[in-house]
Design a protein around this motif. Structure first.
Motif, mmCIF file in Angstrom:
data_model
loop_
_atom_site.group_PDB
_atom_site.id
_atom_site.type_symbol
_atom_site.label_atom_id
_atom_site.label_comp_id
_atom_site.label_asym_id
_atom_site.label_seq_id
_atom_site.Cartn_x
_atom_site.Cartn_y
_atom_site.Cartn_z
ATOM 1 N N HIS A 76 27.553 74.142 57.092
ATOM 2 C CA HIS A 76 27.012 72.835 56.729
ATOM 3 C C HIS A 76 28.041 71.714 56.835
ATOM 4 O O HIS A 76 27.795 70.696 57.501
ATOM 5 N N HIS A 77 29.178 71.857 56.175
ATOM 6 C CA HIS A 77 30.142 70.763 56.124
ATOM 7 C C HIS A 77 30.690 70.436 57.508
ATOM 8 O O HIS A 77 30.881 69.263 57.848
ATOM 9 N N GLU A 80 27.873 68.642 59.540
ATOM 10 C CA GLU A 80 27.662 67.310 58.979
ATOM 11 C C GLU A 80 28.792 66.358 59.358
ATOM 12 O O GLU A 80 28.551 65.221 59.794
ATOM 13 N N GLU A 144 18.066 74.133 59.849
ATOM 14 C CA GLU A 144 18.024 72.921 59.017
ATOM 15 C C GLU A 144 19.235 72.026 59.279
ATOM 16 O O GLU A 144 19.210 70.832 58.983
ATOM 17 N N LEU A 145 20.287 72.592 59.886
ATOM 18 C CA LEU A 145 21.479 71.798 60.178
ATOM 19 C C LEU A 145 21.268 70.846 61.356
ATOM 20 O O LEU A 145 22.032 69.893 61.519
ATOM 21 N N HIS A 147 18.730 68.821 61.568
ATOM 22 C CA HIS A 147 18.371 67.599 60.837
ATOM 23 C C HIS A 147 19.615 66.945 60.253
ATOM 24 O O HIS A 147 19.796 65.720 60.358
ATOM 25 N N GLU A 148 20.477 67.727 59.636
ATOM 26 C CA GLU A 148 21.668 67.183 58.991
ATOM 27 C C GLU A 148 22.556 66.466 60.000
ATOM 28 O O GLU A 148 23.047 65.357 59.760
ATOM 29 N N PHE A 149 22.769 67.103 61.153
ATOM 30 C CA PHE A 149 23.611 66.515 62.192
ATOM 31 C C PHE A 149 23.015 65.210 62.706
ATOM 32 O O PHE A 149 23.703 64.182 62.798
ATOM 33 N N TRP A 151 20.733 63.200 61.393
ATOM 34 C CA TRP A 151 20.651 62.155 60.376
ATOM 35 C C TRP A 151 21.994 61.469 60.187
ATOM 36 O O TRP A 151 22.092 60.241 60.139
ATOM 37 N N LYS A 152 23.076 62.255 60.132
ATOM 38 C CA LYS A 152 24.394 61.649 59.961
ATOM 39 C C LYS A 152 24.816 60.877 61.204
ATOM 40 O O LYS A 152 25.468 59.825 61.110
#
Length: 206
Positions: A76-77, A80, A144-145, A147-149, A151-152
């Motif tokens: 995740h980190h 992101e 789900e990552l 989306h995270e990537f 979005w950031k």
């Protein structure tokens, strides 16, 4: 750095680089808008390497990433923070955005999958995401990552980004279509249009 990159953009050298170090990640990223698809990727997340390679090659961007993170916890980190760094370099590389096309909408098929990415390089960060994947993972990578990537990336580059996966059966193919479409859409939206005088906005600023 921002002022230097505005000058570079004005001179036709639209590129930027950033270093980000936290207790969770250590990242160095360089991004060139007007590139040839030259890619050098060293991260702890193999599937993201693959997607970034597709993004840069299909967008004709130059991209160099050196990233280490706490993948012993999960990806995740790292994912992101790479999205954050890529967004920051995109925004700085474009400078005041004078002369760009600004908008793009691109469909990309990948076998049975079809993805669409719509971009407005607007200086107004917004993200819409419509995707349902058959599998929650691709290998060890959590879907789900994605989306995270994205979005950031949208947040830090201050673009409006809409991503729609219309259909597909293979999760890998669906995500691959997204990253290819993202590269092609950003390439089109950031191209210089000789007909555009100044910033492409009735406000006079983006």
């Amino acid at each position: 750095m921002a002022q230097d990159n505005n000058n570079a953009a004005a001179a036709g050298v639209r590129r930027s680089e950033v270093a980000r170090t936290t207790n969770e990640t250590d990242i160095k990223l360089a991004f060139g808008v007007d590139g040839t698809g030259e890619v050098n990727l060293e991260t702890d997340v193999p599937f993201l390497n693959h997607m970034l390679d597709l993004f840069a090659k299909h967008g004709q961007f130059d991209l160099k990433v050196e990233a280490r993170g706490d993948v012993d916890i999960d990806d995740h980190h790292t994912v992101e923070d790479i999205g954050i760094c890529l967004g920051q370099t995109l925004r700085e590389a474009l400078g005041d955005k004078a002369g760009i096309k600004r908008y793009a909408s691109v469909f990309v098929p990948m076998d049975e999958a079809l993805a669409q990415v719509i971009v407005d390089v607007s200086n107004r960060p917004h993200f819409e995401y419509r995707a349902e994947y058959p599998s929650p993972t691709v290998g060890s990578f959590s879907t789900e990552l994605v989306h995270e990537f994205l979005w950031k990336l949208a947040l830090e580059s201050r673009i409006t980004l809409h991503v729609i996966v219309h259909y597909g059966k293979n999760t890998h193919h669906m995500i691959e279509a997204v990253f290819k479409a993202l590269g092609r859409a950003l390439d089109e939206a950031t191209q210089i249009d000789p007909r555009v005088k100044g910033v492409p906005s009735t406000k006079g600023v983006l």
